[in-house]
Every structure is written in C-alpha cells, then in structure tokens.
Design a protein around this motif. Structure first.
Motif, PDB file in Angstrom:
ATOM      1  N   VAL A 192       0.780  -1.234   0.042  1.00 13.70           N
ATOM      2  CA  VAL A 192       0.079   0.046  -0.016  1.00 13.70           C
ATOM      3  C   VAL A 192       0.984   1.168   0.010  1.00 13.70           C
ATOM      4  O   VAL A 192       1.568   1.389   0.812  1.00 13.70           O
ATOM      5  CB  VAL A 192      -0.951   0.112   1.417  1.00 13.70           C
ATOM      6  CG1 VAL A 192      -1.825   1.391   1.393  1.00 13.70           C
ATOM      7  CG2 VAL A 192      -1.878  -1.238   1.243  1.00 13.70           C
ATOM      8  N   SER A 193       0.665   2.164  -0.948  1.00 12.74           N
ATOM      9  CA  SER A 193       1.673   3.312  -1.293  1.00 12.74           C
ATOM     10  C   SER A 193       0.981   4.530  -1.266  1.00 12.74           C
ATOM     11  O   SER A 193       0.032   4.528  -2.124  1.00 12.74           O
ATOM     12  CB  SER A 193       2.608   2.782  -2.468  1.00 12.74           C
ATOM     13  OG  SER A 193       3.489   4.084  -2.527  1.00 12.74           O
ATOM     14  N   ILE A 194       1.427   5.336  -0.232  1.00  7.56           N
ATOM     15  CA  ILE A 194       0.640   6.831  -0.556  1.00  7.56           C
ATOM     16  C   ILE A 194       1.739   7.964  -0.463  1.00  7.56           C
ATOM     17  O   ILE A 194       2.782   7.626   0.141  1.00  7.56           O
ATOM     18  CB  ILE A 194      -0.392   6.883   0.929  1.00  7.56           C
ATOM     19  CG1 ILE A 194       0.351   7.141   2.085  1.00  7.56           C
ATOM     20  CG2 ILE A 194      -1.382   5.972   1.052  1.00  7.56           C
ATOM     21  CD1 ILE A 194      -0.410   7.472   3.311  1.00  7.56           C
ATOM     22  N   GLU A 195       1.315   9.083  -1.156  1.00  7.02           N
ATOM     23  CA  GLU A 195       2.092  10.111  -0.913  1.00  7.02           C
ATOM     24  C   GLU A 195       1.353  11.085   0.132  1.00  7.02           C
ATOM     25  O   GLU A 195       0.225  11.219   0.200  1.00  7.02           O
ATOM     26  CB  GLU A 195       1.964  10.971  -2.414  1.00  7.02           C
ATOM     27  CG  GLU A 195       3.036  10.381  -3.550  1.00  7.02           C
ATOM     28  CD  GLU A 195       4.262  10.495  -3.134  1.00  7.02           C
ATOM     29  OE1 GLU A 195       4.718  11.346  -2.560  1.00  7.02           O
ATOM     30  OE2 GLU A 195       4.879   9.564  -3.733  1.00  7.02           O
ATOM     31  N   LEU A 253      -5.943   1.553  14.578  1.00  6.18           N
ATOM     32  CA  LEU A 253      -5.501   1.635  13.279  1.00  6.18           C
ATOM     33  C   LEU A 253      -4.473   3.155  12.877  1.00  6.18           C
ATOM     34  O   LEU A 253      -4.654   4.122  13.688  1.00  6.18           O
ATOM     35  CB  LEU A 253      -6.641   2.287  12.815  1.00  6.18           C
ATOM     36  CG  LEU A 253      -8.124   1.273  12.533  1.00  6.18           C
ATOM     37  CD1 LEU A 253      -9.461   2.166  12.133  1.00  6.18           C
ATOM     38  CD2 LEU A 253      -7.634  -0.077  11.621  1.00  6.18           C
ATOM     39  N   VAL A 254      -3.759   2.930  11.781  1.00  5.67           N
ATOM     40  CA  VAL A 254      -2.925   4.079  11.490  1.00  5.67           C
ATOM     41  C   VAL A 254      -3.806   4.536  10.445  1.00  5.67           C
ATOM     42  O   VAL A 254      -4.328   4.165   9.573  1.00  5.67           O
ATOM     43  CB  VAL A 254      -1.922   3.553  10.636  1.00  5.67           C
ATOM     44  CG1 VAL A 254      -0.755   4.479  10.143  1.00  5.67           C
ATOM     45  CG2 VAL A 254      -0.853   2.599  11.731  1.00  5.67           C
ATOM     46  N   ASP A 255      -3.951   5.939  10.787  1.00  2.35           N
ATOM     47  CA  ASP A 255      -4.888   6.724  10.305  1.00  2.35           C
ATOM     48  C   ASP A 255      -4.240   7.925   9.421  1.00  2.35           C
ATOM     49  O   ASP A 255      -3.743   8.764  10.182  1.00  2.35           O
ATOM     50  CB  ASP A 255      -5.687   7.474  11.130  1.00  2.35           C
ATOM     51  CG  ASP A 255      -7.034   8.212  10.478  1.00  2.35           C
ATOM     52  OD1 ASP A 255      -6.988   8.296   9.335  1.00  2.35           O
ATOM     53  OD2 ASP A 255      -7.920   8.823  11.095  1.00  2.35           O
ATOM     54  N   LEU A 256      -3.815   7.773   8.093  1.00  2.00           N
ATOM     55  CA  LEU A 256      -3.225   8.907   7.513  1.00  2.00           C
ATOM     56  C   LEU A 256      -4.073   9.577   6.105  1.00  2.00           C
ATOM     57  O   LEU A 256      -5.115   8.881   5.906  1.00  2.00           O
ATOM     58  CB  LEU A 256      -2.068   8.099   6.659  1.00  2.00           C
ATOM     59  CG  LEU A 256      -1.020   7.484   7.466  1.00  2.00           C
ATOM     60  CD1 LEU A 256      -0.055   6.742   6.713  1.00  2.00           C
ATOM     61  CD2 LEU A 256      -0.240   8.514   8.405  1.00  2.00           C
ATOM     62  N   THR A 257      -3.776  10.887   6.011  1.00  5.77           N
ATOM     63  CA  THR A 257      -4.496  11.490   4.649  1.00  5.77           C
ATOM     64  C   THR A 257      -3.258  11.668   3.604  1.00  5.77           C
ATOM     65  O   THR A 257      -2.120  12.149   4.057  1.00  5.77           O
ATOM     66  CB  THR A 257      -5.032  12.423   5.404  1.00  5.77           C
ATOM     67  OG1 THR A 257      -5.981  12.444   6.410  1.00  5.77           O
ATOM     68  CG2 THR A 257      -5.845  13.379   4.170  1.00  5.77           C
ATOM     69  N   ASP A 258      -3.653  11.398   2.236  1.00  7.36           N
ATOM     70  CA  ASP A 258      -2.776  11.619   1.346  1.00  7.36           C
ATOM     71  C   ASP A 258      -2.774  12.894   0.894  1.00  7.36           C
ATOM     72  O   ASP A 258      -3.682  13.757   1.406  1.00  7.36           O
ATOM     73  CB  ASP A 258      -2.855  10.276   0.261  1.00  7.36           C
ATOM     74  CG  ASP A 258      -4.044  10.652  -0.610  1.00  7.36           C
ATOM     75  OD1 ASP A 258      -4.827  11.604  -0.415  1.00  7.36           O
ATOM     76  OD2 ASP A 258      -4.150   9.777  -1.503  1.00  7.36           O
ATOM     77  N   LEU A 280      -6.929   4.099   6.152  1.00  5.54           N
ATOM     78  CA  LEU A 280      -6.920   3.303   7.694  1.00  5.54           C
ATOM     79  C   LEU A 280      -6.279   2.118   7.344  1.00  5.54           C
ATOM     80  O   LEU A 280      -6.742   1.342   6.525  1.00  5.54           O
ATOM     81  CB  LEU A 280      -8.114   3.267   8.351  1.00  5.54           C
ATOM     82  CG  LEU A 280      -8.841   4.726   8.353  1.00  5.54           C
ATOM     83  CD1 LEU A 280     -10.566   4.424   8.652  1.00  5.54           C
ATOM     84  CD2 LEU A 280      -8.389   5.529   9.487  1.00  5.54           C
ATOM     85  N   ILE A 281      -5.307   1.616   8.218  1.00  6.57           N
ATOM     86  CA  ILE A 281      -4.531   0.249   8.220  1.00  6.57           C
ATOM     87  C   ILE A 281      -4.670  -0.064   9.621  1.00  6.57           C
ATOM     88  O   ILE A 281      -4.021   0.494  10.356  1.00  6.57           O
ATOM     89  CB  ILE A 281      -3.293   0.554   7.466  1.00  6.57           C
ATOM     90  CG1 ILE A 281      -3.142   1.253   6.045  1.00  6.57           C
ATOM     91  CG2 ILE A 281      -2.468  -0.883   7.468  1.00  6.57           C
ATOM     92  CD1 ILE A 281      -1.836   1.652   5.555  1.00  6.57           C
ATOM     93  N   PRO A 282      -4.904  -1.344   9.982  1.00  8.55           N
ATOM     94  CA  PRO A 282      -4.739  -1.853  11.153  1.00  8.55           C
ATOM     95  C   PRO A 282      -3.530  -2.229  11.435  1.00  8.55           C
ATOM     96  O   PRO A 282      -2.678  -2.875  10.675  1.00  8.55           O
ATOM     97  CB  PRO A 282      -5.704  -3.266  10.964  1.00  8.55           C
ATOM     98  CG  PRO A 282      -6.360  -3.242   9.776  1.00  8.55           C
ATOM     99  CD  PRO A 282      -5.471  -2.186   8.768  1.00  8.55           C
TER     100      PRO A 282
END
Length: 74
Positions: free
Chosen positions: A14-17, A38-43, A50-52
C-alpha cells in the motif's frame, strides 16, 4: 513523501504520498501498534487511509523529494 506499507497476507504494498514528515508517520505507527488500533493517514489528495496496526508487516518511509519542474538541468 512516499510511504509504503507491507500488509500481511497481501502480496502488494500500500503506497501513499503524504505531506507528513517521516517522524510524524513513525510516531503514529508506533502508537497504533502499542494501542492495537488503526494507522490513520491522509494523502496529498485528501483521501483517508486506515490500516490496522496488527496487519502491518513493514513501513518504508521514503525520502521527501522535491519534483523538478521545467526543462532545465540540475
């Protein structure tokens, strides 16, 4: 900066900028692992990911890279 997550039982990353710093990402992942949350990120496009934490195999924190614009050489 590009962040890649290796997820257990999934063959693709899973790749995000994101505009977050490597230290901010690392702190959030550490806290999520400790809390079993959860890891909660915004690109950069405003999407929320959201990643467990229990499913994270690894996190690759890429170096922040400024993109060159134009035709000139550096």
């Amino acid at each position: 900066m590009e962040v890649k997550f290796g997820i257990t039982d999934i063959s693709r990353e899973v790749s995000i900028e994101t505009s977050a710093t490597p230290d901010e990402i690392a702190a959030q992942v550490r806290q999520a692992v400790v809390d079993a949350s959860l890891v909660d990120l915004t690109d950069e496009k405003g999407r929320r990911i959201l990643i467990p934490a229990s499913k994270i195999g690894y996190v690759d924190l890429g170096a922040p890279a400024a993109r060159a614009v134009g035709f000139g050489t550096l």
